[in-house]
Design a protein around this motif. Structure first.
Motif, PDB file in Angstrom:
ATOM      1  N   GLU A 175       7.047 -30.036  24.471  1.00  0.00           N
ATOM      2  CA  GLU A 175       6.502 -30.884  25.135  1.00  0.00           C
ATOM      3  C   GLU A 175       7.410 -32.049  25.397  1.00  0.00           C
ATOM      4  OE1 GLU A 175       1.942 -29.873  24.225  1.00  0.00           O
ATOM      5  OE2 GLU A 175       2.751 -31.605  23.768  1.00  0.00           O
ATOM      6  N   ASN A 176       7.607 -32.608  26.549  1.00  0.00           N
ATOM      7  CA  ASN A 176       8.313 -33.762  26.918  1.00  0.00           C
ATOM      8  C   ASN A 176       7.689 -34.973  26.483  1.00  0.00           C
ATOM      9  OD1 ASN A 176      10.893 -32.919  27.927  1.00  0.00           O
ATOM     10  ND2 ASN A 176      10.127 -32.479  29.894  1.00  0.00           N
ATOM     11  N   ALA A 177       8.294 -35.828  25.890  1.00  0.00           N
ATOM     12  CA  ALA A 177       7.733 -37.261  25.780  1.00  0.00           C
ATOM     13  C   ALA A 177       7.544 -37.913  26.967  1.00  0.00           C
ATOM     14  CB  ALA A 177       8.835 -38.194  24.999  1.00  0.00           C
ATOM     15  N   LEU A 178       6.324 -38.558  26.978  1.00  0.00           N
ATOM     16  CA  LEU A 178       5.807 -39.330  28.417  1.00  0.00           C
ATOM     17  C   LEU A 178       6.231 -40.500  28.099  1.00  0.00           C
ATOM     18  CD1 LEU A 178       2.331 -37.802  28.602  1.00  0.00           C
ATOM     19  CD2 LEU A 178       4.745 -36.864  29.800  1.00  0.00           C
ATOM     20  N   ILE A 179       7.456 -41.085  28.691  1.00  0.00           N
ATOM     21  CA  ILE A 179       7.806 -42.497  28.414  1.00  0.00           C
ATOM     22  C   ILE A 179       7.746 -43.412  29.627  1.00  0.00           C
ATOM     23  CG2 ILE A 179       9.962 -43.502  28.090  1.00  0.00           C
ATOM     24  CD1 ILE A 179      11.060 -41.282  26.229  1.00  0.00           C
ATOM     25  N   HIS A 180       7.514 -44.469  29.394  1.00  0.00           N
ATOM     26  CA  HIS A 180       7.412 -45.700  30.171  1.00  0.00           C
ATOM     27  C   HIS A 180       8.744 -46.801  29.752  1.00  0.00           C
ATOM     28  CE1 HIS A 180       2.885 -45.059  31.601  1.00  0.00           C
ATOM     29  NE2 HIS A 180       3.266 -43.754  31.190  1.00  0.00           N
ATOM     30  N   TRP A 181       9.630 -46.640  30.583  1.00  0.00           N
ATOM     31  CA  TRP A 181      10.715 -47.528  30.098  1.00  0.00           C
ATOM     32  C   TRP A 181      10.327 -49.007  30.652  1.00  0.00           C
ATOM     33  CZ3 TRP A 181      12.542 -42.686  30.751  1.00  0.00           C
ATOM     34  CH2 TRP A 181      13.674 -42.350  29.827  1.00  0.00           C
TER      35      TRP A 181
END
Length: 477
Positions: A175-181
């Motif tokens: 699974e991909n990390a769910l990233i909020h930059w």
């Protein structure tokens, strides 16, 4: 009573906090759902962005142009950054293409990663406060996400096989990390693009978010299945994450359908512990259709609502109280906000609701609610103590930090708001001793109000509302 006498009285009231914290270890199970994500924080300079543009041969004409607030190509991410930088404002734009996510990951990176999402933040707080078993939902849980959970054995989620495992050690690697930059910039910094220079008028941040799962309230089916088993027995379920939904989702489905689906799911989770408490943390829900559906549909199933000043005003706007909403917006004080709470209580029939505003927490509940007025006050005082510890130290990662602020006095700001609230309650409901005891009761309602501890120079305010709401409720034993 004088200000100093009131502060002394409240210091005495607050002495229950250590005992309340210990009582939290008597709670067997709590579910925190739905949203957990990675907040990747980086501080950038104008020069570093100029270098990024040059090194990647980005099209400067696109970056300086106006357009839709969406990120579909690499230049759009920089266009959003420039939009915020030159005005000193904060905005969040969504990354719609995985290739842009991968490019940002490689070329922008981050200074630090921290837990994001109300669900993840609440899970960490509940675990460090000692709840025996905290079950946290993760739409995606690769190693980057797992290691943002506290390294505590009582904090678990589902692994790739669907088994419960300590969340800190989970790595659903496919699974991909769910990233909020969170891209921060400083006041006075300068950036030059296409021959034009821009000076930043105010320190702020631009958020570029890759979170396709939480934005459609995706539920991990393994987690759903496991929470429905008889051995879970969740005494509390704390919900959040609905604020990310839109009326029309990218896949063609409706956001309201996702709310309805979750409602059925949660009903199954509650069967193993039918007397549990279900709390919804409202959060800032921009889509009015979603906001209205939450209030009209989901809230009928919940026992408790949590919101701040802004979120209370947002609710008023969709229940036909636009005039009161405008008054609360213009004069955001305890008196107007309490009148707003009365309207929301009347509209939703939700048996308990809590407002956390600057300097004061206020709970309005049905007479005879399963958590008494005094228990509520004690829980709210513990929440204020824990929130002050978080603000003052920057993190509440270990139990010994939680009571860091236990001997701090309550704020004059909070006492002034409480005084005004006391008068408003008198006007609507009758004489009261709110100013010194924080409790008012009549045959129908209970009002509990607690002036809070304010830290003059907070290290962090991230996740403060989630911490306050969850500890207020779960710490009210």
């Amino acid at each position: 009573m004088s200000l100093s006498e009131l502060k002394a009285a409240w210091l005495e009231n607050y002495k229950t906090a250590p005992a309340q914290l210990e009582k939290m270890s008597e709670i067997n199970g709590l579910i925190s759902a739905f949203n957990a994500n990675v907040d990747a924080v980086i501080k950038v300079s104008g020069k570093s962005i100029e270098t990024l543009i040059a090194d990647n041969n980005l099209d400067a004409n696109i970056i300086v142009s106006e357009g839709e607030k969406a990120i579909r190509k690499n230049e759009d991410a920089l266009r959003g950054f420039l939009h915020c930088f030159k005005s000193g404002i904060a905005e969040e734009w969504l990354i719609e293409e995985v290739e842009v996510f991968e490019w940002l990951n490689k070329n922008v990176g981050y200074d630090k990663m921290q837990m994001g999402g109300q669900g993840g933040i609440v899970a960490n707080v509940m675990a460090v406060c000692g709840v025996k078993q905290v079950y946290v939902h993760c739409a995606s849980a690769p190693k980057e996400q797992g290691q943002l959970f506290l390294d505590l054995p009582n904090l678990v989620t589902t692994n790739q096989k669907g088994d419960l495992q300590q969340a800190y050690t989970v790595d659903r690697s496919a699974e991909n990390a769910l990233i909020h930059w969170i891209i921060e910039f400083d006041k006075g910094d300068t950036i030059t693009i296409n021959g034009e220079s821009y000076i930043c008028p105010k320190a702020n941040r631009f958020i570029a978010t890759y979170d396709p799962l939480n934005f459609k309230l995706h539920v991990d089916q393994n987690f759903d299945s496991r929470m429905s088993k008889e051995d879970i027995n969740p005494e509390y379920i704390i919900l959040s994450g609905y604020q990310m939904l839109q009326e029309n989702l990218v896949d063609g489905t409706k956001g309201t359908e996702r709310i309805d689906l979750s409602k059925k799911m949660i009903a199954e989770w509650r069967k193993s512990c039918p007397n549990n408490l279900l709390h919804l943390e409202v959060a800032s829900t921009q889509d009015k259709v979603i906001r209205k559906h939450l209030i009209d549909s989901l809230v009928e199933s919940v026992d408790s609502l949590g919101f701040n000043e802004r979120e209370l005003i947002d609710i008023l706007e969709v229940i036909g109280e636009e005039e009161l909403a405008a008054r609360c917006e213009e004069h955001t004080n305890s008196s107007n906000l309490f009148e707003g709470m009365l309207k929301i209580y009347e509209y939703t029939k939700c048996p308990r609701m809590q407002l956390h505003m600057f300097g004061l927490y206020v709970t309005l509940q049905q007479k005879g609610f399963k958590v008494s007025a005094l228990q509520n006050r004690n829980g709210m005082q513990l929440a204020a103590t824990v929130a002050a510890a978080k603000a003052g130290t920057g993190a509440i990662d270990t139990k010994d930090v939680l009571l860091w602020a236990k001997n701090h006095e309550v704020s004059a700001v909070g006492l002034n708001e409480l005084k005004a609230l006391s008068q408003t309650v008198k006007n609507h409901l009758g004489d009261n001793d709110l100013l010194s005891t924080g409790i008012f009761e009549n045959k129908d309602l209970e009002v509990i109000a607690v002036p809070t501890i304010l830290i003059e120079k907070p290290v962090t305010l991230v996740g403060m509302g989630d911490t306050i709401s969850s500890v207020s409720l779960v710490g009210a034993l």
